[in-house]
Design a protein around this motif. Structure first.
Motif, PDB file in Angstrom:
ATOM      1  N   SER A   1       0.724  -1.021  -0.398  1.00 15.08           N
ATOM      2  CA  SER A   1      -0.197   0.189   0.176  1.00 15.08           C
ATOM      3  C   SER A   1       0.768   1.226   0.089  1.00 15.08           C
TER       4      SER A   1
ATOM      5  N   TRP B   1      -4.206   6.484   3.592  1.00  8.89           N
ATOM      6  CA  TRP B   1      -4.712   5.771   2.313  1.00  8.89           C
ATOM      7  C   TRP B   1      -4.252   7.095   1.754  1.00  8.89           C
TER       8      TRP B   1
ATOM      9  N   HIS C   1      -4.152  10.961  -1.078  1.00  7.43           N
ATOM     10  CA  HIS C   1      -4.510  10.679  -2.332  1.00  7.43           C
ATOM     11  C   HIS C   1      -3.778  11.296  -3.672  1.00  7.43           C
ATOM     12  N   PRO C   2      -3.370  11.160  -5.017  1.00  6.84           N
ATOM     13  CA  PRO C   2      -2.726  10.977  -5.829  1.00  6.84           C
ATOM     14  C   PRO C   2      -1.485  13.033  -5.942  1.00  6.84           C
ATOM     15  N   GLU C   3      -2.487  13.563  -5.721  1.00  7.48           N
ATOM     16  CA  GLU C   3      -2.435  14.548  -5.560  1.00  7.48           C
ATOM     17  C   GLU C   3      -2.103  15.432  -3.809  1.00  7.48           C
TER      18      GLU C   3
ATOM     19  N   ASP D   1       2.446   1.528  -3.204  1.00  5.21           N
ATOM     20  CA  ASP D   1       1.675   1.734  -4.691  1.00  5.21           C
ATOM     21  C   ASP D   1       0.912   2.962  -4.345  1.00  5.21           C
ATOM     22  N   ASN D   2       0.780   3.822  -3.442  1.00  6.74           N
ATOM     23  CA  ASN D   2       0.280   4.943  -3.544  1.00  6.74           C
ATOM     24  C   ASN D   2       1.142   6.011  -3.684  1.00  6.74           C
TER      25      ASN D   2
ATOM     26  N   GLU E   1       5.710  16.198  -9.060  1.00  3.90           N
ATOM     27  CA  GLU E   1       6.579  15.756 -10.410  1.00  3.90           C
ATOM     28  C   GLU E   1       8.325  16.405 -10.253  1.00  3.90           C
TER      29      GLU E   1
ATOM     30  N   ARG F   1       4.208   5.762  -5.422  1.00  2.61           N
ATOM     31  CA  ARG F   1       4.081   5.156  -6.873  1.00  2.61           C
ATOM     32  C   ARG F   1       3.091   6.479  -7.495  1.00  2.61           C
ATOM     33  N   HIS F   2       1.824   6.505  -7.468  1.00  2.00           N
ATOM     34  CA  HIS F   2       0.494   6.831  -8.030  1.00  2.00           C
ATOM     35  C   HIS F   2       0.710   8.141  -7.706  1.00  2.00           C
ATOM     36  N   GLN F   3       1.890   8.814  -6.429  1.00  2.00           N
ATOM     37  CA  GLN F   3       1.594  10.431  -6.369  1.00  2.00           C
ATOM     38  C   GLN F   3       1.988  11.404  -7.913  1.00  2.00           C
ATOM     39  N   HIS F   4       1.057  12.396  -8.236  1.00  2.48           N
ATOM     40  CA  HIS F   4       1.397  12.828  -9.815  1.00  2.48           C
ATOM     41  C   HIS F   4       2.566  14.253  -9.687  1.00  2.48           C
TER      42      HIS F   4
END
Length: 133
Positions: free
Chosen positions: A19, A96, A98-100, A22-23, A30, A25-28
């Motif tokens: 978890s 958890w 959020h990607p942002e 995964d969380n 940059e 790696r999915h961060q936006h």
């Protein structure tokens, strides 16, 4: 941004580590980012799993020795391994992300003009998928 998390001990360690990674790696976000997985030095299962997921560049696995675990001292141990980052963020195991999340936290920190920030707004999904904010 250096994200530091303490890997909890117990039967769910693989789920937690997956978890975290995964969380992360999915961060936006940059900008540069890294994740430091801090595990108790006697937890061989957590050590094995964390090292398997670590790439040594963006994701690091480190053993906390000589401190209570989990503890603030163990978190500081992880922060030492994220010391090359301009910003250090806690990556709490029970949350958890959020990607942002990193974008929002870095933006809030910049706008506040202060040396620290605390996320005060949380969105929680219950077992039916309904939101609670």
């Amino acid at each position: 941004v250096g994200c530091v998390t303490l890997v909890p001990q117990g039967s769910q360690v693989e789920r937690w580590i997956d978890s975290f990674v995964d969380n992360f790696r999915h961060q936006h976000y940059e900008g540069g980012k890294s994740l430091v997985l801090v595990y108790h030095h006697t937890d061989h299962r957590a050590a094995k799993l964390a090292k398997e997921r670590a790439d040594g560049v963006f994701i690091k696995a480190v053993a906390a020795q000589g401190v209570e675990f989990p503890s603030t001292a163990a978190a500081r141990f992880g922060m030492w391994h994220a010391r090359d980052a301009d910003i250090i963020a806690r990556w709490d195991f029970e949350a958890w992300h959020h990607p942002e999340r990193l974008n929002m936290q870095v933006r809030a920190l910049a706008l506040a003009g202060r040396p620290a920030s605390l996320l005060a707004r949380w969105t929680v999904l219950n077992s039916t998928g309904s939101k609670n904010t």
